[in-house]
Design a protein around this motif. Structure first.
Motif, PDB file in Angstrom:
ATOM      1  N   SER A  93     -63.261 -49.179  36.938  1.00 12.63           N
ATOM      2  CA  SER A  93     -62.035 -49.746  36.230  1.00 12.63           C
ATOM      3  C   SER A  93     -60.977 -50.414  37.189  1.00 12.63           C
ATOM      4  O   SER A  93     -60.389 -51.601  36.866  1.00 12.63           O
ATOM      5  N   ALA A  94     -60.965 -50.056  38.357  1.00 18.00           N
ATOM      6  CA  ALA A  94     -59.961 -50.274  39.217  1.00 18.00           C
ATOM      7  C   ALA A  94     -60.496 -51.812  39.671  1.00 18.00           C
ATOM      8  O   ALA A  94     -59.399 -52.664  40.239  1.00 18.00           O
ATOM      9  N   PHE A  95     -61.587 -52.286  39.496  1.00 16.87           N
ATOM     10  CA  PHE A  95     -62.023 -53.537  39.921  1.00 16.87           C
ATOM     11  C   PHE A  95     -61.983 -54.573  38.523  1.00 16.87           C
ATOM     12  O   PHE A  95     -62.728 -55.547  38.910  1.00 16.87           O
ATOM     13  N   LEU A  96     -61.919 -54.444  37.469  1.00 13.08           N
ATOM     14  CA  LEU A  96     -61.834 -55.106  36.420  1.00 13.08           C
ATOM     15  C   LEU A  96     -60.985 -56.539  36.786  1.00 13.08           C
ATOM     16  O   LEU A  96     -59.921 -56.270  37.506  1.00 13.08           O
ATOM     17  N   LYS A  97     -61.517 -57.779  36.660  1.00 16.87           N
ATOM     18  CA  LYS A  97     -60.650 -58.852  37.032  1.00 16.87           C
ATOM     19  C   LYS A  97     -59.417 -58.583  36.223  1.00 16.87           C
ATOM     20  O   LYS A  97     -58.967 -58.388  34.958  1.00 16.87           O
ATOM     21  N   ASN A  98     -58.054 -58.725  36.759  1.00 18.45           N
ATOM     22  CA  ASN A  98     -56.991 -58.449  36.335  1.00 18.45           C
ATOM     23  C   ASN A  98     -55.798 -59.549  36.969  1.00 18.45           C
ATOM     24  O   ASN A  98     -55.432 -59.536  37.914  1.00 18.45           O
ATOM     25  N   LYS A  99     -55.395 -60.196  35.870  1.00 19.41           N
ATOM     26  CA  LYS A  99     -54.444 -61.175  36.137  1.00 19.41           C
ATOM     27  C   LYS A  99     -53.047 -60.629  36.483  1.00 19.41           C
ATOM     28  O   LYS A  99     -52.365 -61.308  37.161  1.00 19.41           O
ATOM     29  N   ARG A 100     -52.727 -59.606  35.963  1.00 22.91           N
ATOM     30  CA  ARG A 100     -51.481 -58.913  36.508  1.00 22.91           C
ATOM     31  C   ARG A 100     -51.522 -58.574  37.982  1.00 22.91           C
ATOM     32  O   ARG A 100     -50.381 -58.585  38.447  1.00 22.91           O
ATOM     33  N   ILE A 101     -52.419 -58.213  38.547  1.00 30.29           N
ATOM     34  CA  ILE A 101     -52.538 -57.777  39.913  1.00 30.29           C
ATOM     35  C   ILE A 101     -52.396 -59.372  40.617  1.00 30.29           C
ATOM     36  O   ILE A 101     -51.581 -59.237  41.439  1.00 30.29           O
ATOM     37  N   ASP A 102     -52.859 -60.281  40.221  1.00 28.30           N
ATOM     38  CA  ASP A 102     -52.929 -61.660  40.701  1.00 28.30           C
ATOM     39  C   ASP A 102     -51.334 -61.950  40.622  1.00 28.30           C
ATOM     40  O   ASP A 102     -50.809 -62.741  41.580  1.00 28.30           O
ATOM     41  N   TRP A 103     -50.933 -61.797  39.462  1.00 29.70           N
ATOM     42  CA  TRP A 103     -49.348 -62.088  39.271  1.00 29.70           C
ATOM     43  C   TRP A 103     -48.517 -61.504  40.199  1.00 29.70           C
ATOM     44  O   TRP A 103     -47.621 -61.847  41.000  1.00 29.70           O
ATOM     45  N   LEU A 104     -48.676 -59.972  40.279  1.00 30.91           N
ATOM     46  CA  LEU A 104     -47.742 -59.203  41.347  1.00 30.91           C
ATOM     47  C   LEU A 104     -47.825 -59.844  42.769  1.00 30.91           C
ATOM     48  O   LEU A 104     -46.999 -60.003  43.388  1.00 30.91           O
ATOM     49  N   ARG A 105     -49.191 -60.099  43.210  1.00 29.96           N
ATOM     50  CA  ARG A 105     -49.523 -60.784  44.469  1.00 29.96           C
ATOM     51  C   ARG A 105     -48.652 -61.889  44.676  1.00 29.96           C
ATOM     52  O   ARG A 105     -47.939 -62.293  45.636  1.00 29.96           O
ATOM     53  N   GLU A 106     -48.868 -62.862  43.827  1.00 31.72           N
ATOM     54  CA  GLU A 106     -48.099 -64.226  43.624  1.00 31.72           C
ATOM     55  C   GLU A 106     -46.554 -64.036  43.741  1.00 31.72           C
ATOM     56  O   GLU A 106     -45.857 -64.645  44.437  1.00 31.72           O
ATOM     57  N   LYS A 107     -46.109 -63.201  42.953  1.00 26.66           N
ATOM     58  CA  LYS A 107     -44.670 -63.027  42.696  1.00 26.66           C
ATOM     59  C   LYS A 107     -43.980 -62.204  43.772  1.00 26.66           C
ATOM     60  O   LYS A 107     -43.115 -62.808  44.210  1.00 26.66           O
ATOM     61  N   PHE A 108     -44.420 -61.446  44.456  1.00 26.21           N
ATOM     62  CA  PHE A 108     -43.707 -60.567  45.041  1.00 26.21           C
ATOM     63  C   PHE A 108     -44.415 -60.538  46.597  1.00 26.21           C
ATOM     64  O   PHE A 108     -43.801 -60.086  47.410  1.00 26.21           O
ATOM     65  N   ASN A 109     -45.430 -61.060  46.763  1.00 24.65           N
ATOM     66  CA  ASN A 109     -45.908 -61.289  48.141  1.00 24.65           C
ATOM     67  C   ASN A 109     -46.294 -60.000  48.857  1.00 24.65           C
ATOM     68  O   ASN A 109     -45.770 -60.012  50.162  1.00 24.65           O
ATOM     69  N   LYS A 110     -46.802 -58.926  48.117  1.00 22.11           N
ATOM     70  CA  LYS A 110     -46.677 -57.570  48.835  1.00 22.11           C
ATOM     71  C   LYS A 110     -48.333 -57.256  48.889  1.00 22.11           C
ATOM     72  O   LYS A 110     -49.015 -57.485  48.198  1.00 22.11           O
ATOM     73  N   PRO A 111     -48.525 -56.764  50.138  1.00 19.57           N
ATOM     74  CA  PRO A 111     -49.945 -56.016  50.071  1.00 19.57           C
ATOM     75  C   PRO A 111     -50.099 -55.127  49.002  1.00 19.57           C
ATOM     76  O   PRO A 111     -49.518 -54.422  48.523  1.00 19.57           O
ATOM     77  N   ILE A 112     -51.397 -55.309  48.298  1.00 19.58           N
ATOM     78  CA  ILE A 112     -51.920 -54.283  47.194  1.00 19.58           C
ATOM     79  C   ILE A 112     -52.958 -53.548  47.409  1.00 19.58           C
ATOM     80  O   ILE A 112     -54.063 -53.941  48.047  1.00 19.58           O
TER      81      ILE A 112
END
Length: 375
Positions: free
Chosen positions: A103-122
């Motif tokens: 489940s950790a590898f399901l395509k996830n728009k919110r992970i993408d949003w976090l990365r784009e919005k806050f520019n932090k390593p996930i």
């Protein structure tokens, strides 16, 4: 450094893993904040459906006469991204997501949003590491591969499968700490705990019960749903735990040993994450710690139970667990600091994941975790 941990407050593996990680980070002098509805928020659930589900959970809690057996979600999700939390995410150095494969590898728009919005390593903190978990052949176009995260923090690396040599080391194996004040021996009788029944294993469960009845051994069979407090009260009374199917990790196996129980399994292959002295680069089985008993058949189970009843020593079992599996008892400060240093030096960034997709081709599609689950 400052860390934000996305977790869950359900009665599962995520909360204890997150709590142990936060505790260790703070002890090492770092700042850490857990967002307990984080995994559900990442799932981007329809809030109307969440309301309906919460109403049903209210009914179930009333039915079971327990106010906290089923956890409510709506308000935690609706008010998730508060100004305070946005500030935490903006000021942190790293976002850690505690979630399990697949489940950790399901395509996830919110992970993408976090990365784009806050520019932090996930970063993903999980029991496992995708390349040798045996899930890859089942992960279709709805999933991503190693490019989902910028780094990996597996609890352990050992399974029956091998980590492909073509994949560079994009992980730091740190272990875990699920120690808790309610995990300790409290046995006043010899009791066997039967794991939840699993479809396809009914014949084996029937044989186990018959053997226990023939020996006059008391047993508890898990059914339904339990809070953490309830299930750990049961764990503290158990002298032996019978595994009911192949476990990719099996957190109860660890928690029960912290309570002094022996772990019985009919097959060595059912507990691959607990192999000792096994190379992560070779596909094979390994040895198990002293608390494990592989009984193979009904006669073997009977003899093993008789021996365990005579020799049972909960305190000794706890110590043997800590000796055999130190990384499952305590997070390695050394390895965690190695990871932190990589963050400080810029070796792990919010763009690190972009290099990882090409490594998916090295993951074997012949590895199949289902092959280990004998019936």
């Amino acid at each position: 450094m400052k860390f934000v941990i996305f977790a869950d407050r359900s009665y599962n593996y995520i909360k204890p893993l997150a709590n142990g990680l936060q505790k260790t980070l703070i002890e090492m002098g770092h700042s850490s904040e857990i967002l307990y509805n984080g995994i559900y928020w990442l799932s981007d659930l329809n809030l109307f459906k969440v309301v309906i589900a919460d109403i049903y959970r209210i009914y179930l809690n009333i039915k079971h006469k327990q106010k906290d057996l089923f956890i409510y979600r709506f308000f935690g999700l609706f008010f998730f991204l508060t100004a305070k939390r946005r500030k935490l995410l903006k000021e942190c150095d790293c976002i850690i997501i505690v979630n399990n494969c697949p489940s950790a590898f399901l395509k996830n728009k919110r992970i993408d949003w976090l990365r784009e919005k806050f520019n932090k390593p996930i970063v993903n903190y999980d029991f496992h590491y995708l390349p040798n978990q045996g899930w890859w052949k089942y992960m279709n176009e709805g999933y991503r591969g190693l490019e989902q995260y910028d780094w990996y923090l597996p609890v352990g690396l050992v399974t029956e499968f091998a980590i492909p040599k073509g994949i560079p080391k994009i992980y730091t194996c740190i272990g875990m700490d699920v120690n808790s004040k309610d995990l300790y021996p409290e046995q006043d009788d010899f009791i066997v705990l039967l794991d939840f029944p699993r479809p396809g294993h009914e014949i084996k469960r029937s044989e186990e019960k018959k053997t226990l009845e023939e020996l006059g051994v008391k047993f508890i069979e898990l059914h339904g749903r339990y809070t953490t407090k309830q299930i750990r009260a049961i764990y503290r009374k158990a002298s032996v735990y019978l595994v009911s199917c192949r476990e990719s990790f099996g957190l109860p196996i660890v928690e029960l040993q912290l309570c002094g129980a022996k772990i019985f399994t009919p097959y060595l292959e059912w507990v691959p994450a607990h192999y000792l002295n096994k190379s992560i680069n070779k596909k094979s089985a390994g040895l198990l710690g002293e608390n494990f008993v592989v009984y193979e058949n009904k006669d073997g189970l009977k003899k093993a139970l008789q021996k365990a009843k005579i020799e049972f020593n909960a305190s000794k079992n706890v110590e043997k667990f800590k000796e055999d599996y130190p990384f499952y008892n305590q997070i390695s400060n050394k390895m965690l600091e190695t990871f932190v240093l990589k963050l400080k030096e810029g070796a792990i960034t919010s763009q690190s994941h972009e290099e990882y997709k090409k490594y998916n081709g090295f993951i074997s599609k012949d590895d199949d975790y289902k092959q280990s689950d004998r019936i």
